[in-house]
Design a protein around this motif. Sequence first.
Motif, PDB file in Angstrom:
ATOM      1  N   ALA A 118      -7.508  -4.254  -7.958  1.00  0.00           N
ATOM      2  CA  ALA A 118      -7.396  -3.312  -6.842  1.00  0.00           C
ATOM      3  C   ALA A 118      -6.302  -2.273  -7.093  1.00  0.00           C
ATOM      4  O   ALA A 118      -6.478  -1.080  -6.813  1.00  0.00           O
ATOM      5  CB  ALA A 118      -7.117  -4.069  -5.553  1.00  0.00           C
ATOM      6  N   LEU A 119      -5.183  -2.714  -7.637  1.00  0.00           N
ATOM      7  CA  LEU A 119      -4.092  -1.784  -7.941  1.00  0.00           C
ATOM      8  C   LEU A 119      -4.494  -0.820  -9.051  1.00  0.00           C
ATOM      9  O   LEU A 119      -4.158   0.372  -9.009  1.00  0.00           O
ATOM     10  CB  LEU A 119      -2.833  -2.565  -8.327  1.00  0.00           C
ATOM     11  N   ARG A 120      -5.211  -1.321 -10.056  1.00  0.00           N
ATOM     12  CA  ARG A 120      -5.691  -0.441 -11.125  1.00  0.00           C
ATOM     13  C   ARG A 120      -6.652   0.610 -10.583  1.00  0.00           C
ATOM     14  O   ARG A 120      -6.734   1.730 -11.099  1.00  0.00           O
ATOM     15  CB  ARG A 120      -6.383  -1.253 -12.227  1.00  0.00           C
ATOM     16  N   ASP A 121      -7.398   0.235  -9.531  1.00  0.00           N
ATOM     17  CA  ASP A 121      -8.347   1.168  -8.938  1.00  0.00           C
ATOM     18  C   ASP A 121      -7.689   2.140  -7.965  1.00  0.00           C
ATOM     19  O   ASP A 121      -8.380   2.949  -7.324  1.00  0.00           O
ATOM     20  CB  ASP A 121      -9.457   0.397  -8.221  1.00  0.00           C
ATOM     21  N   GLY A 122      -6.359   2.043  -7.802  1.00  0.00           N
ATOM     22  CA  GLY A 122      -5.627   3.043  -7.029  1.00  0.00           C
ATOM     23  C   GLY A 122      -5.309   2.701  -5.589  1.00  0.00           C
ATOM     24  O   GLY A 122      -4.755   3.533  -4.862  1.00  0.00           O
ATOM     25  N   PHE A 123      -5.621   1.504  -5.127  1.00  0.00           N
ATOM     26  CA  PHE A 123      -5.323   1.132  -3.745  1.00  0.00           C
ATOM     27  C   PHE A 123      -3.842   0.765  -3.605  1.00  0.00           C
ATOM     28  O   PHE A 123      -3.254   0.137  -4.497  1.00  0.00           O
ATOM     29  CB  PHE A 123      -6.203  -0.038  -3.304  1.00  0.00           C
ATOM     30  N   ARG A 124      -3.235   1.134  -2.445  1.00  0.00           N
ATOM     31  CA  ARG A 124      -1.803   0.901  -2.270  1.00  0.00           C
ATOM     32  C   ARG A 124      -1.424   0.309  -0.915  1.00  0.00           C
ATOM     33  O   ARG A 124      -0.351  -0.259  -0.763  1.00  0.00           O
ATOM     34  CB  ARG A 124      -1.027   2.222  -2.459  1.00  0.00           C
TER      35      ARG A 124
ATOM     36  N   PHE B 260       3.328 -11.431  -2.795  1.00  0.00           N
ATOM     37  CA  PHE B 260       3.952 -11.669  -4.093  1.00  0.00           C
ATOM     38  C   PHE B 260       3.499 -10.636  -5.125  1.00  0.00           C
ATOM     39  O   PHE B 260       4.307 -10.078  -5.878  1.00  0.00           O
ATOM     40  CB  PHE B 260       3.596 -13.073  -4.580  1.00  0.00           C
ATOM     41  N   HIS B 261       2.221 -10.349  -5.154  1.00  0.00           N
ATOM     42  CA  HIS B 261       1.706  -9.429  -6.162  1.00  0.00           C
ATOM     43  C   HIS B 261       2.033  -7.981  -5.848  1.00  0.00           C
ATOM     44  O   HIS B 261       2.018  -7.131  -6.747  1.00  0.00           O
ATOM     45  CB  HIS B 261       0.200  -9.626  -6.330  1.00  0.00           C
ATOM     46  N   LEU B 262       2.330  -7.677  -4.587  1.00  0.00           N
ATOM     47  CA  LEU B 262       2.714  -6.312  -4.237  1.00  0.00           C
ATOM     48  C   LEU B 262       4.195  -6.057  -4.483  1.00  0.00           C
ATOM     49  O   LEU B 262       4.621  -4.902  -4.561  1.00  0.00           O
ATOM     50  CB  LEU B 262       2.385  -6.037  -2.770  1.00  0.00           C
ATOM     51  N   SER B 263       4.983  -7.131  -4.597  1.00  0.00           N
ATOM     52  CA  SER B 263       6.440  -6.973  -4.721  1.00  0.00           C
ATOM     53  C   SER B 263       6.838  -6.180  -5.958  1.00  0.00           C
ATOM     54  O   SER B 263       7.855  -5.491  -5.964  1.00  0.00           O
ATOM     55  CB  SER B 263       7.119  -8.345  -4.749  1.00  0.00           C
ATOM     56  N   GLY B 264       6.025  -6.256  -7.007  1.00  0.00           N
ATOM     57  CA  GLY B 264       6.365  -5.526  -8.231  1.00  0.00           C
ATOM     58  C   GLY B 264       5.507  -4.306  -8.472  1.00  0.00           C
ATOM     59  O   GLY B 264       5.562  -3.707  -9.552  1.00  0.00           O
ATOM     60  N   ALA B 265       4.668  -3.943  -7.476  1.00  0.00           N
ATOM     61  CA  ALA B 265       3.770  -2.800  -7.636  1.00  0.00           C
ATOM     62  C   ALA B 265       4.395  -1.553  -7.023  1.00  0.00           C
ATOM     63  O   ALA B 265       4.665  -1.504  -5.816  1.00  0.00           O
ATOM     64  CB  ALA B 265       2.422  -3.090  -6.979  1.00  0.00           C
ATOM     65  N   LEU B 266       4.659  -0.537  -7.819  1.00  0.00           N
ATOM     66  CA  LEU B 266       5.313   0.686  -7.375  1.00  0.00           C
ATOM     67  C   LEU B 266       4.481   1.397  -6.313  1.00  0.00           C
ATOM     68  O   LEU B 266       3.313   1.697  -6.516  1.00  0.00           O
ATOM     69  CB  LEU B 266       5.537   1.617  -8.562  1.00  0.00           C
ATOM     70  N   GLY B 267       5.097   1.629  -5.148  1.00  0.00           N
ATOM     71  CA  GLY B 267       4.442   2.380  -4.093  1.00  0.00           C
ATOM     72  C   GLY B 267       3.421   1.608  -3.288  1.00  0.00           C
ATOM     73  O   GLY B 267       2.762   2.176  -2.409  1.00  0.00           O
ATOM     74  N   ALA B 268       3.242   0.315  -3.548  1.00  0.00           N
ATOM     75  CA  ALA B 268       2.255  -0.495  -2.829  1.00  0.00           C
ATOM     76  C   ALA B 268       2.951  -1.322  -1.755  1.00  0.00           C
ATOM     77  O   ALA B 268       4.115  -1.703  -1.891  1.00  0.00           O
ATOM     78  CB  ALA B 268       1.512  -1.410  -3.791  1.00  0.00           C
ATOM     79  N   LEU B 269       2.250  -1.616  -0.683  1.00  0.00           N
ATOM     80  CA  LEU B 269       2.839  -2.425   0.394  1.00  0.00           C
ATOM     81  C   LEU B 269       1.755  -3.171   1.154  1.00  0.00           C
ATOM     82  O   LEU B 269       0.574  -2.816   1.112  1.00  0.00           O
ATOM     83  CB  LEU B 269       3.654  -1.546   1.340  1.00  0.00           C
TER      84      LEU B 269
END
Length: 357
Positions: A197-203, A227-236
Motif C-alpha cells: 500500500a505504501l509503495r502504491d502511494g497511500f499515506r 507499527f508499520h506506519l511508524s517508519g514510513a515518511l509522511g504516513a499516518l
Amino acid sequence: MRTSEFNPVHPSKRVTLRDVAVAAGVSVATVSLALRDSPRITKKCKQQVVQVSERLGYVKDSKLSELMSHLRDNRGGKSGSTLAIVDAGEGEVRDGYSSGNLEIVSGLREVAMKEGFSLDCFNMAEEGLSARRLRQILLARGIEGVVVLPSPRHDLLVGMDWSGLTTSVIGYELEGEDFYRVCPNYLRMMDELMSQALRDGFRRFGFLPEPNQQSLRNRLVSSSVEFHLSGALGALQVDRFTGRESDTESVSRWLESQAPDFVIGSCEAWRTLCQLEKSGRAAPAFAAWDIAGAPSNVSGLDHRYKVLGQEAATTVLSRLTRQALRESENMLTKVIEGKFRRSESSKWHLSSLENAG
C-alpha cells in the motif's frame, strides 16, 4: 500415505513403534491402531504400516502389549479416539459449527481422519453449555484432546478447569497458560499489505474494526498498522472508527472527518463502503484484514484457516502420544505464516460493486 526414506534399524537395536511411525510418515497412535487391525484405520493405511513394520523387523513387545490391552479394557466406554471441538461462536451455525470456523474444521477433520480420530463438536452458545458442564461431559466421555476454535464469546469458557485435558487454542482471544496455542502471524501478514500500500502511494490509513472494539484481534490489527506506519515518511494512521461498521451514516461521517485514502476493515466494512460508493460518495481504497468469505475482487489478509486447523489437531495428537509414552513437553505457541492476497483485478479500489449485496 507417503512414506519417508528410512534405513533399516540396526539389528542390535529394538525397533519401536516410533521408528515405524517415522518411516511410514504417520503418528505413533496410527501405527498402534493399524497393527491391532483397528476398524478406525483405512485398509490402505494398514497395509502401508504393516509393510513398513515388516521391512524394519518390528516385533511386538508382549509385556507392553499386555499392559496397553489392560489399560484399554479398563477405560470402559471412554472415547480415547475422539477430539472435542469447542466452538463458543455466535451467529449462523452450519453442521454444528459457526460458519466462520468451517475452514478450520476442515483442516481439523483432515488430520483427525488420517490418524483414526473422530470429532465431537460442542457449540457453547447454541447448546447453552457452561464451562463446568462442558468439563463434566468431556470427563464422562473420556475425551482427553480438545481444540478451541476462534470466537468473540470466549467469556463462556472463563473459569474452565483444563487440568487433565490436552488443549490447543486457535487464536489469541482465550487467555491462559494451560494449553497450546496456534495463531496467525498478524505482524507478518500486515507487513506485506502495508508495504504494498505504501509503495502504491497511500499515506492516510484508517481502521474499521469489528463491533467489539476492545477485542484482542482488533488491537493486534490496529497495532500492526501503527507499527508499520511508524517508519514510513509522511504516513499516518487516522483516528479509528468507533461506531458500527454496518452503519452507513456513521461511516460516512467518519470518512468525511478523517479523510483516509486507505481503509483496512472486515468484509462487513467492505459492504458498507460499497453501499456508500453506490450512493455517489467517493470511497477510499480498501483491504480486508481477513478475506475469509470475501469476493475475489477484495484484497486482504489470508489467515490460512485450514492450516491453522491442521496444526491445532496435529499439536493435540502429538501431545497425547507423548503423554502415552510418558514424555514431557513444554506448552508452546505455534505461529502460522499467513499471506497477503491481491484482488483478481490487482486494484485496491471498489471497482466491482455487483458483489456488495
